[in-house]
Design a protein around this motif. Structure first.
Motif: not given
Length: 258
Positions: A218-238
């Motif tokens: 639906f075009g909505l950000i579900e997870a976003e990092a900042g400017e530094d090194e990191t790992v972000i996670f998201a669930e992909i649901d078909t």
């Protein structure tokens, strides 16, 4: 399917970049089904040097072979971006998806080279000649694009017509005035207009913007990092893809004129 976006900065050497990638796979690979790394994660050319010095064969090169072994060790899919030897003075900018057994699942060579502002990628890179593939990762139909491709909606529409539900986009998105806003806007647009997930892993620090992100169908950000090194996670649901396409059937409503 659980997706990990690995936002990293460049190290000094190809070996140091590889070690950083292998460390991330070892640390996070058991927590997800797919890891997405940024564009140029193999490294940048040295001053006065050539990308050809970093490039290798994607079947037998040392860098890729080490990533294959790491995938097999923790049983995870990895999307890695490499400089691929093209047999010419220029290299392919290649997104490579490696399966949990270490074999190649998908290959895509960047179609659109960033010849804009003060950058001329075509001086060092050779454009690909094939549309990105559509392939399955843990029941999710995925496709690929690389960085500047994000500004060309045709790439994504061609993939969604072939069944894509998730776009994987390694990027080395430059920082600068309005650049982060452009990244967010384009990522959301590619997701919304195709009612598909769009995930971008970006290089950070130095000349690069960071702000890796995942957008929902639906075009909505579900997870976003900042400017530094990191790992972000998201669930992909078909199921969410199917639900969104039922509520917003723009793919079904596309005019026959196209």
């Amino acid at each position: 399917m659980k997706l990990a976006l690995v936002q990293i900065k460049h190290r000094q050497t190809k070996r140091e970049n590889l070690d950083n990638i292998l460390s991330a796979i070892e640390k996070y690979g058991r927590e997800c089904g797919l890891m997405l790394f940024p564009e140029t994660c193999m490294g940048l050319k040295a001053a006065g040097g050539s990308l050809r010095e970093l490039a290798e064969d994607i079947g037998s090169g040392e860098f890729v072979s080490a990533v294959r072994k790491a995938c097999a060790a923790v049983s995870v899919h990895v999307c890695i971006n490499v400089w691929e030897d093209s047999g010419t003075d220029r290299v392919f900018n290649t997104a490579l998806v490696i399966a949990p057994d270490g074999t190649t699942k998908a290959v895509y060579r960047k179609l659109h080279l960033f010849d804009a502002l003060s950058v001329r990628e075509s001086d060092d890179m050779k454009a690909g000649s094939e549309l990105p593939p559509v392939f399955d990762v843990d029941g999710v139909k995925c496709s690929l694009a690389v960085c500047y491709d994000l500004r060309f909606p045709e790439v994504f529409r061609s993939a969604v017509f072939r069944g894509a539900e998730l776009f994987l986009i390694p990027a080395a998105w430059y920082s600068g005035a309005h650049k982060t806003e452009h990244l967010r806007t384009l990522l959301a647009a590619r997701a919304l207009e195709n009612t598909a997930y769009a995930a971008c892993a970006d290089i950070c620090q130095g000349s690069f913007a960071g702000h890796s992100a995942v957008c929902s169908p639906f075009g909505l950000i579900e997870a976003e990092a900042g400017e530094d090194e990191t790992v972000i996670f998201a669930e992909i649901d078909t199921a969410k893809v199917k639900e969104t396409r039922k509520i917003l059937p723009c793919l079904d409503n596309l005019s026959d004129i196209f």
